[in-house]
Design a protein around this motif. Structure first.
Motif, PDB file in Angstrom:
ATOM      1  N   ARG A 279       0.840  -1.197   0.000  1.00  0.00           N
ATOM      2  CA  ARG A 279       0.000   0.000   0.000  1.00  0.00           C
ATOM      3  C   ARG A 279       0.874   1.246   0.000  1.00  0.00           C
ATOM      4  O   ARG A 279       2.082   1.176   0.252  1.00  0.00           O
ATOM      5  N   ILE A 280       0.241   2.375  -0.273  1.00  0.00           N
ATOM      6  CA  ILE A 280       0.895   3.676  -0.164  1.00  0.00           C
ATOM      7  C   ILE A 280       0.047   4.534   0.765  1.00  0.00           C
ATOM      8  O   ILE A 280      -1.179   4.625   0.598  1.00  0.00           O
ATOM      9  N   HIS A 281       0.680   5.151   1.760  1.00  0.00           N
ATOM     10  CA  HIS A 281      -0.049   6.088   2.621  1.00  0.00           C
ATOM     11  C   HIS A 281       0.561   7.478   2.495  1.00  0.00           C
ATOM     12  O   HIS A 281       1.780   7.643   2.529  1.00  0.00           O
ATOM     13  N   GLU A 282      -0.328   8.438   2.325  1.00  0.00           N
ATOM     14  CA  GLU A 282       0.077   9.839   2.144  1.00  0.00           C
ATOM     15  C   GLU A 282      -0.369  10.620   3.373  1.00  0.00           C
ATOM     16  O   GLU A 282      -1.568  10.785   3.627  1.00  0.00           O
ATOM     17  N   HIS A 283       0.589  11.093   4.153  1.00  0.00           N
ATOM     18  CA  HIS A 283       0.311  11.438   5.537  1.00  0.00           C
ATOM     19  C   HIS A 283      -0.383  12.773   5.747  1.00  0.00           C
ATOM     20  O   HIS A 283      -1.008  12.976   6.795  1.00  0.00           O
ATOM     21  N   LYS A 284      -0.340  13.667   4.791  1.00  0.00           N
ATOM     22  CA  LYS A 284      -1.077  14.914   5.028  1.00  0.00           C
ATOM     23  C   LYS A 284      -2.587  14.693   4.987  1.00  0.00           C
ATOM     24  O   LYS A 284      -3.351  15.498   5.520  1.00  0.00           O
ATOM     25  N   HIS A 285      -3.014  13.576   4.407  1.00  0.00           N
ATOM     26  CA  HIS A 285      -4.443  13.274   4.380  1.00  0.00           C
ATOM     27  C   HIS A 285      -4.951  12.752   5.728  1.00  0.00           C
ATOM     28  O   HIS A 285      -6.163  12.626   5.919  1.00  0.00           O
ATOM     29  N   PHE A 286      -4.031  12.432   6.657  1.00  0.00           N
ATOM     30  CA  PHE A 286      -4.446  12.067   8.011  1.00  0.00           C
ATOM     31  C   PHE A 286      -4.728  13.305   8.859  1.00  0.00           C
ATOM     32  O   PHE A 286      -5.273  13.199   9.953  1.00  0.00           O
ATOM     33  N   THR A 287      -4.333  14.481   8.360  1.00  0.00           N
ATOM     34  CA  THR A 287      -4.615  15.739   9.070  1.00  0.00           C
ATOM     35  C   THR A 287      -5.256  16.718   8.093  1.00  0.00           C
ATOM     36  O   THR A 287      -4.668  17.743   7.740  1.00  0.00           O
ATOM     37  N   PRO A 288      -6.484  16.434   7.639  1.00  0.00           N
ATOM     38  CA  PRO A 288      -7.120  17.297   6.643  1.00  0.00           C
ATOM     39  C   PRO A 288      -7.427  18.697   7.164  1.00  0.00           C
ATOM     40  O   PRO A 288      -7.756  19.588   6.375  1.00  0.00           O
ATOM     41  N   TRP A 289      -7.311  18.901   8.467  1.00  0.00           N
ATOM     42  CA  TRP A 289      -7.519  20.234   9.038  1.00  0.00           C
ATOM     43  C   TRP A 289      -6.291  21.126   8.858  1.00  0.00           C
ATOM     44  O   TRP A 289      -6.334  22.307   9.154  1.00  0.00           O
ATOM     45  N   GLU A 290      -5.183  20.554   8.359  1.00  0.00           N
ATOM     46  CA  GLU A 290      -3.981  21.335   8.095  1.00  0.00           C
ATOM     47  C   GLU A 290      -3.839  21.595   6.593  1.00  0.00           C
ATOM     48  O   GLU A 290      -4.437  20.905   5.765  1.00  0.00           O
ATOM     49  N   ASP A 291      -3.036  22.576   6.251  1.00  0.00           N
ATOM     50  CA  ASP A 291      -2.821  22.939   4.845  1.00  0.00           C
ATOM     51  C   ASP A 291      -1.326  22.867   4.546  1.00  0.00           C
ATOM     52  O   ASP A 291      -0.522  23.568   5.177  1.00  0.00           O
ATOM     53  N   HIS A 292      -0.943  22.010   3.605  1.00  0.00           N
ATOM     54  CA  HIS A 292       0.464  21.835   3.250  1.00  0.00           C
ATOM     55  C   HIS A 292       0.631  21.889   1.732  1.00  0.00           C
ATOM     56  O   HIS A 292      -0.095  21.219   1.002  1.00  0.00           O
ATOM     57  N   GLU A 293       1.575  22.675   1.280  1.00  0.00           N
ATOM     58  CA  GLU A 293       1.846  22.755  -0.155  1.00  0.00           C
ATOM     59  C   GLU A 293       2.592  21.524  -0.656  1.00  0.00           C
ATOM     60  O   GLU A 293       2.436  21.105  -1.803  1.00  0.00           O
ATOM     61  N   GLN A 294       3.419  20.948   0.206  1.00  0.00           N
ATOM     62  CA  GLN A 294       4.146  19.733  -0.160  1.00  0.00           C
ATOM     63  C   GLN A 294       3.427  18.501   0.383  1.00  0.00           C
ATOM     64  O   GLN A 294       2.418  18.608   1.090  1.00  0.00           O
ATOM     65  N   THR A 295       3.948  17.336   0.045  1.00  0.00           N
ATOM     66  CA  THR A 295       3.348  16.099   0.542  1.00  0.00           C
ATOM     67  C   THR A 295       4.439  15.073   0.809  1.00  0.00           C
ATOM     68  O   THR A 295       5.527  15.134   0.226  1.00  0.00           O
ATOM     69  N   VAL A 296       4.144  14.155   1.714  1.00  0.00           N
ATOM     70  CA  VAL A 296       5.033  13.038   2.034  1.00  0.00           C
ATOM     71  C   VAL A 296       4.212  11.758   1.930  1.00  0.00           C
ATOM     72  O   VAL A 296       3.130  11.661   2.492  1.00  0.00           O
ATOM     73  N   TYR A 297       4.740  10.798   1.186  1.00  0.00           N
ATOM     74  CA  TYR A 297       4.046   9.510   1.113  1.00  0.00           C
ATOM     75  C   TYR A 297       5.048   8.376   1.261  1.00  0.00           C
ATOM     76  O   TYR A 297       6.241   8.531   1.012  1.00  0.00           O
ATOM     77  N   PHE A 298       4.538   7.245   1.713  1.00  0.00           N
ATOM     78  CA  PHE A 298       5.375   6.075   1.975  1.00  0.00           C
ATOM     79  C   PHE A 298       4.844   4.876   1.203  1.00  0.00           C
ATOM     80  O   PHE A 298       3.641   4.571   1.274  1.00  0.00           O
ATOM     81  N   LYS A 299       5.725   4.194   0.496  1.00  0.00           N
ATOM     82  CA  LYS A 299       5.403   2.872  -0.012  1.00  0.00           C
ATOM     83  C   LYS A 299       5.710   1.867   1.093  1.00  0.00           C
ATOM     84  O   LYS A 299       6.793   1.894   1.688  1.00  0.00           O
ATOM     85  N   GLU A 300       4.748   0.983   1.368  1.00  0.00           N
ATOM     86  CA  GLU A 300       4.900   0.025   2.459  1.00  0.00           C
ATOM     87  C   GLU A 300       5.115  -1.381   1.905  1.00  0.00           C
ATOM     88  O   GLU A 300       4.388  -1.824   1.018  1.00  0.00           O
ATOM     89  N   PHE A 301       6.114  -2.044   2.442  1.00  0.00           N
ATOM     90  CA  PHE A 301       6.444  -3.409   2.047  1.00  0.00           C
ATOM     91  C   PHE A 301       6.374  -4.311   3.272  1.00  0.00           C
ATOM     92  O   PHE A 301       6.642  -3.874   4.396  1.00  0.00           O
ATOM     93  N   SER A 302       6.056  -5.560   3.042  1.00  0.00           N
ATOM     94  CA  SER A 302       5.961  -6.526   4.134  1.00  0.00           C
ATOM     95  C   SER A 302       7.009  -7.610   3.953  1.00  0.00           C
ATOM     96  O   SER A 302       7.326  -8.001   2.826  1.00  0.00           O
ATOM     97  N   LYS A 303       7.546  -8.090   5.075  1.00  0.00           N
ATOM     98  CA  LYS A 303       8.515  -9.183   5.000  1.00  0.00           C
ATOM     99  C   LYS A 303       8.540  -9.935   6.328  1.00  0.00           C
ATOM    100  O   LYS A 303       7.957  -9.498   7.326  1.00  0.00           O
ATOM    101  N   GLU A 304       9.227 -11.060   6.316  1.00  0.00           N
ATOM    102  CA  GLU A 304       9.365 -11.836   7.540  1.00  0.00           C
ATOM    103  C   GLU A 304      10.254 -11.086   8.528  1.00  0.00           C
ATOM    104  O   GLU A 304      11.226 -10.429   8.140  1.00  0.00           O
TER     105      GLU A 304
END
Length: 366
Positions: A279-304
């Motif tokens: 999955r990919i999670h984009e963290h500024k969408h967890f705080t929609p009450w804030e306003d950010h011109e940039q964005t940070v997102y993470f690709k998530e990988f799973s492993k043992e």
């Protein structure tokens, strides 16, 4: 005053410390460089966006006592997690709902029609599902199972779905309306200033001492110094893996910074097995009450989980359960120590389960 040692500063350890500190001396020991365990959040220095450093945490519960308790330490802002899933270059809504069904099968079913249709797809030869795959086939049939569960599950758990218990899938609903709220709990939110603030307030008391960057093994604990010890680390680690390592999946992330909005949503799953990330999670969408011109997102990988990894999800395969029984027998021989939380009890627990358990445990030691 009694003296308590608490190993771990996640919700288990921090709630216990906060509940017991008024009339007792508390020493919290944490092996990481920060408090809060996997719920730790911090501001990204480049963008100012609050990052869930160990993956997204959306607080959701039906336990009013836990909901009221946690809000002593933060302002919990209502938040609805609307997860999407990409399968064969199409974006679908999760959990499976009427929109998903109509889009996937190119229909315009009413709720009743959709229910009847899904029932017709169910594998009726499976009376009592023995594993994840059988549960899914009985639940939604082979087409939806293949699209949304088969590849994603193999990536997430690193094994065939037939090896996983059916109980894992029981947490995933199918809805015959257009409700795309990922959780069914009535109380849902994210702390306005992130989760770290909660732990800072819980542990802010003159009777609480916190030691970071210190890993304690069973051999290092001097029980005579404390009236009781609370342990929230992995149960197999406590016993120095004498019966082997319990199976866990862990996750790791690739971080990206961009301008504007990368994906338009907090969480998007990638169901195709050929795509390596889950999955990919984009963290500024967890705080929609804030306003950010940039964005940070993470690709998530799973492993043992390997020796130096942080364990996330207990696999609880048959071999793990047999091994856990041996560790539980060892635990039961001990006095003066309580094993608490997800890792120490080797159970899947959400945040509200962990907090409720810690609150209940604290009542016995006040």
């Amino acid at each position: 005053m009694k003296k308590y040692l608490i190993i771990g500063s996640g919700f288990s350890g921090s709630v216990l410390a906060q509940q017991l500190c008024e009339n007792n001396i508390i020493h919290v020991v944490e092996e990481r460089s920060h408090i809060g365990g996997n719920c730790y959040t911090e501001k990204d220095p480049e963008t100012g966006i609050t990052l869930h450093q160990y993956g997204p945490h959306i607080f959701n519960t039906d336990n009013v006592e836990v909901w009221n308790y946690i809000q002593q330490f933060c302002e919990m802002v209502p938040f609805i997690n609307r997860v999407k899933s990409v399968y064969q270059n199409q974006v679908y809504s999760l959990p499976i709902n009427l929109h998903t069904i109509n889009q996937f099968f190119q229909k315009d079913f009413s709720p009743k029609e959709a229910r009847s249709f899904i029932e017709s797809l169910s594998d009726t030869s499976i009376e009592v599902p023995k594993n994840f795959e059988e549960q899914a086939l009985k639940f939604v049939g082979k087409d939806l199972y293949k699209a949304f569960f088969h590849g994603y599950t193999k990536k997430q758990w690193g094994c065939e779905p037939t090896e996983l218990p059916a109980s894992i899938l029981k947490r995933l609903p199918v809805r015959f309306n257009y409700n795309d709220n990922y959780y069914a709990m009535p109380l849902q939110g994210i702390p306005r200033n992130g989760y770290t603030e909660i732990f800072e307030k819980m542990l802010d008391h003159p009777n609480i001492t916190v030691t970071l960057n210190k890993k304690i093994t069973a051999e290092e604990i001097d029980f005579s110094e404390y009236d009781h010890v609370f342990y929230s680390g992995p149960i197999d680690a406590y016993f120095d893996y004498k019966y082997g390592r319990l199976g866990y999946r862990t996750v790791f992330f690739e971080k990206f910074t961009d301008e504007g909005d990368f994906q338009g949503n907090a969480v998007i799953n990638y169901a195709d097995q050929e795509i390596p990330h889950t999955r990919i999670h984009e963290h500024k969408h967890f705080t929609p009450w804030e306003d950010h011109e940039q964005t940070v997102y993470f690709k998530e990988f799973s492993k043992e989980t390997e020796e130096n990894d942080i364990p996330y999800y207990p696999k609880r395969l048959q071999g793990d359960i047999e091994m856990l029984e041996k560790y539980s027998e060892e635990k039961d021989k001990l006095s003066n120590i309580t094993f608490i939380g997800r890792l120490a009890t080797y159970r899947y627990m959400d945040m509200h389960h962990v907090i409720a358990e810690a609150l209940e445990t604290a009542k016995r030691f006040r």
